[in-house]
Design a protein around this motif. Sequence first.
Motif, PDB file in Angstrom:
ATOM      1  N   ILE A  38       8.321  35.758   6.185  1.00 50.99           N
ATOM      2  CA  ILE A  38       8.951  35.516   4.887  1.00 50.99           C
ATOM      3  C   ILE A  38       7.901  35.236   3.808  1.00 50.99           C
ATOM      4  O   ILE A  38       7.983  35.752   2.693  1.00 50.99           O
ATOM      5  CB  ILE A  38       9.956  34.350   5.000  1.00 50.99           C
ATOM      6  CG1 ILE A  38      11.128  34.759   5.908  1.00 50.99           C
ATOM      7  CG2 ILE A  38      10.455  33.916   3.638  1.00 50.99           C
ATOM      8  CD1 ILE A  38      12.092  33.626   6.255  1.00 50.99           C
ATOM      9  N   LYS A  39       6.889  34.429   4.155  1.00 54.54           N
ATOM     10  CA  LYS A  39       5.895  34.067   3.135  1.00 54.54           C
ATOM     11  C   LYS A  39       5.146  35.292   2.622  1.00 54.54           C
ATOM     12  O   LYS A  39       4.968  35.471   1.411  1.00 54.54           O
ATOM     13  CB  LYS A  39       4.884  33.067   3.711  1.00 54.54           C
ATOM     14  CG  LYS A  39       5.408  31.635   3.743  1.00 54.54           C
ATOM     15  CD  LYS A  39       4.542  30.740   4.588  1.00 54.54           C
ATOM     16  CE  LYS A  39       3.275  30.284   3.883  1.00 54.54           C
ATOM     17  NZ  LYS A  39       2.481  29.388   4.757  1.00 54.54           N
ATOM     18  N   THR A 229      14.116  32.914  -0.974  1.00 53.33           N
ATOM     19  CA  THR A 229      13.076  32.048  -1.550  1.00 53.33           C
ATOM     20  C   THR A 229      12.706  32.513  -2.960  1.00 53.33           C
ATOM     21  O   THR A 229      12.447  31.697  -3.838  1.00 53.33           O
ATOM     22  CB  THR A 229      11.815  32.011  -0.666  1.00 53.33           C
ATOM     23  OG1 THR A 229      11.371  33.349  -0.390  1.00 53.33           O
ATOM     24  CG2 THR A 229      12.085  31.304   0.659  1.00 53.33           C
ATOM     25  N   ILE A 292      11.289  19.412   3.452  1.00 45.77           N
ATOM     26  CA  ILE A 292      11.952  20.613   2.946  1.00 45.77           C
ATOM     27  C   ILE A 292      13.439  20.322   2.834  1.00 45.77           C
ATOM     28  O   ILE A 292      14.097  20.031   3.826  1.00 45.77           O
ATOM     29  CB  ILE A 292      11.705  21.816   3.884  1.00 45.77           C
ATOM     30  CG1 ILE A 292      10.196  22.062   4.044  1.00 45.77           C
ATOM     31  CG2 ILE A 292      12.396  23.061   3.336  1.00 45.77           C
ATOM     32  CD1 ILE A 292       9.857  23.103   5.093  1.00 45.77           C
ATOM     33  N   ARG A 294      17.426  20.943   2.411  1.00 45.42           N
ATOM     34  CA  ARG A 294      18.323  21.987   2.913  1.00 45.42           C
ATOM     35  C   ARG A 294      19.710  21.771   2.328  1.00 45.42           C
ATOM     36  O   ARG A 294      20.083  20.637   1.987  1.00 45.42           O
ATOM     37  CB  ARG A 294      18.403  21.942   4.440  1.00 45.42           C
ATOM     38  CG  ARG A 294      17.076  22.067   5.171  1.00 45.42           C
ATOM     39  CD  ARG A 294      16.468  23.448   5.099  1.00 45.42           C
ATOM     40  NE  ARG A 294      15.203  23.532   5.843  1.00 45.42           N
ATOM     41  CZ  ARG A 294      14.425  24.617   5.875  1.00 45.42           C
ATOM     42  NH1 ARG A 294      14.757  25.701   5.199  1.00 45.42           N
ATOM     43  NH2 ARG A 294      13.305  24.620   6.559  1.00 45.42           N
ATOM     44  N   THR A 313      14.800  25.034   0.109  1.00 47.71           N
ATOM     45  CA  THR A 313      13.904  25.822   0.946  1.00 47.71           C
ATOM     46  C   THR A 313      12.478  25.372   0.719  1.00 47.71           C
ATOM     47  O   THR A 313      12.207  24.451  -0.056  1.00 47.71           O
ATOM     48  CB  THR A 313      14.048  27.336   0.644  1.00 47.71           C
ATOM     49  OG1 THR A 313      13.418  28.099   1.680  1.00 47.71           O
ATOM     50  CG2 THR A 313      13.402  27.712  -0.682  1.00 47.71           C
ATOM     51  N   PHE A 314      11.573  26.031   1.403  1.00 40.06           N
ATOM     52  CA  PHE A 314      10.153  25.875   1.151  1.00 40.06           C
ATOM     53  C   PHE A 314       9.750  26.984   0.198  1.00 40.06           C
ATOM     54  O   PHE A 314      10.050  28.152   0.434  1.00 40.06           O
ATOM     55  CB  PHE A 314       9.388  25.999   2.470  1.00 40.06           C
ATOM     56  CG  PHE A 314       7.894  25.971   2.317  1.00 40.06           C
ATOM     57  CD1 PHE A 314       7.208  24.766   2.218  1.00 40.06           C
ATOM     58  CD2 PHE A 314       7.162  27.153   2.290  1.00 40.06           C
ATOM     59  CE1 PHE A 314       5.832  24.743   2.084  1.00 40.06           C
ATOM     60  CE2 PHE A 314       5.780  27.137   2.156  1.00 40.06           C
ATOM     61  CZ  PHE A 314       5.117  25.926   2.057  1.00 40.06           C
TER      62      PHE A 314
ATOM     63  N   GLU B  42       7.372  31.656  10.560  1.00 39.96           N
ATOM     64  CA  GLU B  42       6.203  30.941  10.056  1.00 39.96           C
ATOM     65  C   GLU B  42       6.494  29.463   9.859  1.00 39.96           C
ATOM     66  O   GLU B  42       7.372  29.099   9.100  1.00 39.96           O
ATOM     67  CB  GLU B  42       5.772  31.490   8.701  1.00 39.96           C
ATOM     68  CG  GLU B  42       5.511  32.943   8.698  1.00 39.96           C
ATOM     69  CD  GLU B  42       6.157  33.575   7.492  1.00 39.96           C
ATOM     70  OE1 GLU B  42       7.403  33.663   7.449  1.00 39.96           O
ATOM     71  OE2 GLU B  42       5.415  33.985   6.599  1.00 39.96           O
ATOM     72  N   VAL B  44       6.056  26.060   8.239  1.00 35.78           N
ATOM     73  CA  VAL B  44       5.555  25.614   6.939  1.00 35.78           C
ATOM     74  C   VAL B  44       5.515  24.090   6.829  1.00 35.78           C
ATOM     75  O   VAL B  44       5.006  23.559   5.850  1.00 35.78           O
ATOM     76  CB  VAL B  44       6.379  26.206   5.784  1.00 35.78           C
ATOM     77  CG1 VAL B  44       6.198  27.715   5.727  1.00 35.78           C
ATOM     78  CG2 VAL B  44       7.864  25.864   5.922  1.00 35.78           C
ATOM     79  N   GLU B  65       9.392  22.994  10.900  1.00 35.34           N
ATOM     80  CA  GLU B  65      10.254  23.782  10.025  1.00 35.34           C
ATOM     81  C   GLU B  65       9.592  25.078   9.622  1.00 35.34           C
ATOM     82  O   GLU B  65       8.406  25.126   9.310  1.00 35.34           O
ATOM     83  CB  GLU B  65      10.585  22.991   8.740  1.00 35.34           C
ATOM     84  CG  GLU B  65      11.432  21.770   9.002  1.00 35.34           C
ATOM     85  CD  GLU B  65      12.073  21.230   7.736  1.00 35.34           C
ATOM     86  OE1 GLU B  65      12.708  21.999   7.006  1.00 35.34           O
ATOM     87  OE2 GLU B  65      11.921  20.028   7.477  1.00 35.34           O
ATOM     88  N   SER B  66      10.408  26.135   9.619  1.00 34.98           N
ATOM     89  CA  SER B  66       9.982  27.389   9.012  1.00 34.98           C
ATOM     90  C   SER B  66      10.621  27.459   7.637  1.00 34.98           C
ATOM     91  O   SER B  66      11.316  26.528   7.224  1.00 34.98           O
ATOM     92  CB  SER B  66      10.414  28.566   9.877  1.00 34.98           C
ATOM     93  OG  SER B  66      11.814  28.651   9.887  1.00 34.98           O
ATOM     94  N   VAL B  67      10.405  28.561   6.918  1.00 38.44           N
ATOM     95  CA  VAL B  67      11.031  28.704   5.614  1.00 38.44           C
ATOM     96  C   VAL B  67      12.543  28.552   5.747  1.00 38.44           C
ATOM     97  O   VAL B  67      13.189  27.876   4.959  1.00 38.44           O
ATOM     98  CB  VAL B  67      10.673  30.067   4.987  1.00 38.44           C
ATOM     99  CG1 VAL B  67      11.404  30.251   3.669  1.00 38.44           C
ATOM    100  CG2 VAL B  67       9.172  30.188   4.778  1.00 38.44           C
ATOM    101  N   LYS B  68      13.115  29.167   6.780  1.00 37.44           N
ATOM    102  CA  LYS B  68      14.564  29.243   6.908  1.00 37.44           C
ATOM    103  C   LYS B  68      15.197  28.118   7.723  1.00 37.44           C
ATOM    104  O   LYS B  68      16.369  27.837   7.557  1.00 37.44           O
ATOM    105  CB  LYS B  68      14.962  30.562   7.600  1.00 37.44           C
ATOM    106  CG  LYS B  68      14.815  31.789   6.764  1.00 37.44           C
ATOM    107  CD  LYS B  68      15.736  31.832   5.584  1.00 37.44           C
ATOM    108  CE  LYS B  68      17.150  32.289   5.892  1.00 37.44           C
ATOM    109  NZ  LYS B  68      17.890  32.431   4.609  1.00 37.44           N
ATOM    110  N   ALA B  69      14.442  27.551   8.680  1.00 37.53           N
ATOM    111  CA  ALA B  69      15.115  26.707   9.669  1.00 37.53           C
ATOM    112  C   ALA B  69      14.291  25.490  10.045  1.00 37.53           C
ATOM    113  O   ALA B  69      13.065  25.484   9.912  1.00 37.53           O
ATOM    114  CB  ALA B  69      15.410  27.525  10.927  1.00 37.53           C
TER     115      ALA B  69
END
Lengths: 361, 130
Positions: A38-39, A229, A292, A294, A313-314, B42, B44, B65-69
């Motif tokens: 994703i990044k 994101t 992060i 949610r 999100t991050f 990934e 993060v 944690e990843s971006v999504k989860a």
Amino acid sequence: VTTSAAARRTSLYDTHVEAGAKMVPFSGWEMPVSYDGIKEEHIAVRTHAGIFDTSHMGEIEVEGPGSLAFLQRLVTNDVAKLAIGRAQYSCLLNEEAGVIDDLFVYRLGSDRYLVITNAGNHETDLAQFGKVARDFDVYVRDAAQDYAMLAVQGPNARKIVANTLHVELPPRMGVVARKVGRRPALICGTGYTGEDGVELLVDPDIAPAIWAELVDAGVVPAGLGARDTLRLEVCFHLHGNDLTDRTDPISAGLGWACKEATGFIGSDKVAVLRANGTERKLAPFIIEGPGIPRQGNPVMVGDETVGEVSSGTFSPSLEIGIGMAYLRTDLAEPGTAIDIDVRGKRRPARVSSKPLYSKER
Amino acid sequence: MNLSEASYPEDLKYHPEHDWARIEGDEATLGITWYAQDSLGEVVFYDGPEVGAEIKKDEPYAEVESVKAVSDVIAPVSGEVIAVNDSLADAPEAVNADPYETGWMVKVRLTDPSELDQLMDSAGYTASLE
């Protein structure tokens, strides 16, 4: 969200699987959440160009002499201001001013419009369109099967699309009909990333070939993870998170897309909310340390719960936790210190202004 | 950026919640497996315990944690934390890049070495993933 046993697949399904995408269920569809990460996909869109399969989104065609009057009744923005070849953001409300969906309306001809819906709301939208259409001289057709949708976004997106597909592109918020791959297509100067770019509405049969050509030209495949994101960094709403049929457009900060004088369904309620103010307001925020946020996390000030995170999100661009939350209106001012309760840990955050990310910062 | 192929070193012990333990005498270094980091995407953000904390087998001791989860990290063994990987605060992506070396999470002094008998070896864990 309706989940059926058999998730639907876009015409690009095989393309995604061959590219090694991680496929996930999304609004009844099986969609790529990411390819290489994703990044990386996010940064590719911010710095170069990325391509998203958004074919799960729906299309509804509106045609006939009563089109304008119909759309003025149906959606919140002033469709009379929409010139041929232009696009406009709008909301579809119920009588209580709850947001059934948020939409893009493209004006294709004098009495011809195409409306883009969110995948999970398409059937509900169609029912509402059909119901309201009875009172107007208008023809409404579900056109979701007619189109695959490819969003090509990023600072280099336009240049690559124009050179690769040999087409002239519309300006930002414009739409043109063009021949792409020997088939009729619509090219729209719209997107959901905060970057320049286009969205291509093409025949589903030729979508894989167009995708392959653009990827060969250096455009990076990007999944729904990066799409989320990217949109959250620029504070674009996601229906189901930041908008629901129990949230109104004024609280959501979408007053600019509501023109009550047009008499749309819910306009009387919107007028009252605009005049009197709302109890809560959607505001973007940035976490000031680790953590992060949610969706669903409570927002705290002292011992008091003052709101709830609607999206979190991050941020790959800012490398920190970001989000949007519905907050008590007096707290929804940029600079206000809040805490986000992330699974029992209080994470200090600060209300920010929109967008959370911009190139100029 | 990631180890592209699944890898489950022979010298480690594995827990079904996709955690590994490297046993050295009465100490163990802990982390998550290749499978866990690949499923997560990934990484993060890593939030782990401090030195001195007690962790208990089969219970979460950290969050990753990843971006999504977000995912709990489950302790494969019980013990007292005697070292933590501070570098994960600034470089959590090490969990993806190198889950068994630079991506380690904590080191513990075992409180019940008999628990080790309940863990799987590499072959057993690999078979459990199929």
